[in-house]
Design a protein around this motif. Sequence first.
Motif, PDB file in Angstrom:
ATOM      1  N   SER A 107      13.428  -8.657  -2.097  1.00  0.00           N
ATOM      2  CA  SER A 107      13.020  -7.418  -2.754  1.00  0.00           C
ATOM      3  C   SER A 107      12.430  -6.469  -1.717  1.00  0.00           C
ATOM      4  O   SER A 107      11.913  -6.892  -0.680  1.00  0.00           O
ATOM      5  CB  SER A 107      11.978  -7.718  -3.833  1.00  0.00           C
ATOM      6  N   LEU A 108      12.535  -5.174  -2.018  1.00  0.00           N
ATOM      7  CA  LEU A 108      11.940  -4.195  -1.114  1.00  0.00           C
ATOM      8  C   LEU A 108      10.426  -4.354  -1.089  1.00  0.00           C
ATOM      9  O   LEU A 108       9.782  -4.106  -0.072  1.00  0.00           O
ATOM     10  CB  LEU A 108      12.342  -2.777  -1.554  1.00  0.00           C
ATOM     11  N   GLU A 109       9.866  -4.797  -2.194  1.00  0.00           N
ATOM     12  CA  GLU A 109       8.409  -5.036  -2.237  1.00  0.00           C
ATOM     13  C   GLU A 109       7.980  -6.068  -1.202  1.00  0.00           C
ATOM     14  O   GLU A 109       7.000  -5.876  -0.494  1.00  0.00           O
ATOM     15  CB  GLU A 109       7.994  -5.519  -3.640  1.00  0.00           C
ATOM     16  N   SER A 110       8.735  -7.170  -1.112  1.00  0.00           N
ATOM     17  CA  SER A 110       8.369  -8.206  -0.143  1.00  0.00           C
ATOM     18  C   SER A 110       8.626  -7.718   1.281  1.00  0.00           C
ATOM     19  O   SER A 110       7.900  -8.077   2.218  1.00  0.00           O
ATOM     20  CB  SER A 110       9.137  -9.499  -0.410  1.00  0.00           C
ATOM     21  N   ALA A 111       9.650  -6.856   1.470  1.00  0.00           N
ATOM     22  CA  ALA A 111       9.914  -6.284   2.791  1.00  0.00           C
ATOM     23  C   ALA A 111       8.766  -5.367   3.215  1.00  0.00           C
ATOM     24  O   ALA A 111       8.313  -5.404   4.361  1.00  0.00           O
ATOM     25  CB  ALA A 111      11.229  -5.509   2.768  1.00  0.00           C
ATOM     26  N   ILE A 112       8.273  -4.559   2.270  1.00  0.00           N
ATOM     27  CA  ILE A 112       7.148  -3.656   2.553  1.00  0.00           C
ATOM     28  C   ILE A 112       5.910  -4.464   2.924  1.00  0.00           C
ATOM     29  O   ILE A 112       5.174  -4.120   3.860  1.00  0.00           O
ATOM     30  CB  ILE A 112       6.875  -2.747   1.329  1.00  0.00           C
ATOM     31  N   GLU A 113       5.717  -5.550   2.209  1.00  0.00           N
ATOM     32  CA  GLU A 113       4.566  -6.424   2.471  1.00  0.00           C
ATOM     33  C   GLU A 113       4.619  -7.005   3.877  1.00  0.00           C
ATOM     34  O   GLU A 113       3.626  -6.995   4.621  1.00  0.00           O
ATOM     35  CB  GLU A 113       4.569  -7.563   1.449  1.00  0.00           C
ATOM     36  N   ALA A 114       5.810  -7.518   4.266  1.00  0.00           N
ATOM     37  CA  ALA A 114       5.979  -8.104   5.595  1.00  0.00           C
ATOM     38  C   ALA A 114       5.810  -7.049   6.681  1.00  0.00           C
ATOM     39  O   ALA A 114       5.165  -7.283   7.705  1.00  0.00           O
ATOM     40  CB  ALA A 114       7.355  -8.760   5.705  1.00  0.00           C
ATOM     41  N   PHE A 115       6.357  -5.861   6.443  1.00  0.00           N
ATOM     42  CA  PHE A 115       6.270  -4.759   7.406  1.00  0.00           C
ATOM     43  C   PHE A 115       4.806  -4.358   7.598  1.00  0.00           C
ATOM     44  O   PHE A 115       4.337  -4.171   8.724  1.00  0.00           O
ATOM     45  CB  PHE A 115       7.089  -3.582   6.875  1.00  0.00           C
ATOM     46  N   ARG A 116       4.096  -4.236   6.491  1.00  0.00           N
ATOM     47  CA  ARG A 116       2.668  -3.871   6.534  1.00  0.00           C
ATOM     48  C   ARG A 116       1.868  -4.907   7.311  1.00  0.00           C
ATOM     49  O   ARG A 116       1.030  -4.585   8.146  1.00  0.00           O
ATOM     50  CB  ARG A 116       2.139  -3.738   5.108  1.00  0.00           C
ATOM     51  N   GLU A 117       2.166  -6.179   7.031  1.00  0.00           N
ATOM     52  CA  GLU A 117       1.448  -7.271   7.692  1.00  0.00           C
ATOM     53  C   GLU A 117       1.689  -7.253   9.203  1.00  0.00           C
ATOM     54  O   GLU A 117       0.769  -7.428  10.000  1.00  0.00           O
ATOM     55  CB  GLU A 117       1.906  -8.613   7.107  1.00  0.00           C
ATOM     56  N   HIS A 118       2.932  -7.004   9.601  1.00  0.00           N
ATOM     57  CA  HIS A 118       3.254  -6.956  11.028  1.00  0.00           C
ATOM     58  C   HIS A 118       2.539  -5.787  11.703  1.00  0.00           C
ATOM     59  O   HIS A 118       2.093  -5.900  12.852  1.00  0.00           O
ATOM     60  CB  HIS A 118       4.766  -6.834  11.230  1.00  0.00           C
ATOM     61  N   TYR A 119       2.433  -4.668  11.004  1.00  0.00           N
ATOM     62  CA  TYR A 119       1.735  -3.509  11.577  1.00  0.00           C
ATOM     63  C   TYR A 119       0.235  -3.792  11.726  1.00  0.00           C
ATOM     64  O   TYR A 119      -0.340  -3.589  12.798  1.00  0.00           O
ATOM     65  CB  TYR A 119       1.963  -2.284  10.687  1.00  0.00           C
ATOM     66  N   PHE A 120      -0.370  -4.265  10.672  1.00  0.00           N
ATOM     67  CA  PHE A 120      -1.820  -4.472  10.697  1.00  0.00           C
ATOM     68  C   PHE A 120      -2.250  -5.640  11.593  1.00  0.00           C
ATOM     69  O   PHE A 120      -3.386  -5.706  12.032  1.00  0.00           O
ATOM     70  CB  PHE A 120      -2.361  -4.683   9.281  1.00  0.00           C
ATOM     71  N   SER A 121      -1.319  -6.561  11.877  1.00  0.00           N
ATOM     72  CA  SER A 121      -1.680  -7.697  12.725  1.00  0.00           C
ATOM     73  C   SER A 121      -1.559  -7.363  14.210  1.00  0.00           C
ATOM     74  O   SER A 121      -1.818  -8.211  15.061  1.00  0.00           O
ATOM     75  CB  SER A 121      -0.795  -8.908  12.404  1.00  0.00           C
ATOM     76  N   SER A 122      -1.184  -6.129  14.523  1.00  0.00           N
ATOM     77  CA  SER A 122      -0.984  -5.739  15.918  1.00  0.00           C
ATOM     78  C   SER A 122      -1.822  -4.523  16.301  1.00  0.00           C
ATOM     79  O   SER A 122      -1.489  -3.397  15.946  1.00  0.00           O
ATOM     80  CB  SER A 122       0.499  -5.419  16.162  1.00  0.00           C
TER      81      SER A 122
END
Length: 242
Positions: free
Chosen positions: A91-106
Amino acid sequence: MSSEPEKIHLVVMLKPELSEYHIFANYGETPDDIRGKLAEKLGISPRRIRIFVKKPDGVEYEITHSSESVGSLVAVHGNTWYATIEEPYGSLESAIEAFREHYFSSPELQKKYRPLANDPGLGIWTEKACAKRGYCSPKRTYKVFVFPSLGYPKTEPLIFISPKVYHKCCFHNLKGDFFLLKAKEFPELSPALEEAGRMVELNACIMHIESWDYIRSTEKNPLEVLDVALCTDVGLCDGGSA
């Protein structure tokens, strides 16, 4: 001796996000074999994949179950093919979640890239300098827009460069209204896509990173690796040195 090439290079564009996959096939293989190779890259069942080519008039023609060889199909339709997934593979929701997590973890990404909307999960952007003459113009800076794709991080994110560069970029001369149309296709990303549309300078193009399969297989943050690849593979760097 046969003059047929041993391997044929196919570029398969996955719709709707137009992620790009490079597949090598034997002349005598069929679209069903290509389906299997693409399924392996995506980690899904081949039965969920449909394969298409475009006729000269732009009309798509399904070849999923064609018995014609890859070689004969490429001779008629070229080596750029299209694929769709019958059921969502994420789902795009899970993609947004993963993208957000990758951004905030860096911290590095947060330093370089800014959210296009209030939520960086919807898309981020930065400016890069051109470090490779012949790939881009050293006289100007380029805006880089990155959005989560439907299957992110299995599929590469949507990457746009404005104005267009000369290397590894396709669908040149996209205008701001292209992003407004995309906002209707992906309403979840609409605030970020609309903002990017307002920021486009002259034109934009879609960027593809050929090594995405490798990038996502490493244990590193894929967006950080993507940022490095923009410099080493495309010539768009921070401070202008590749």
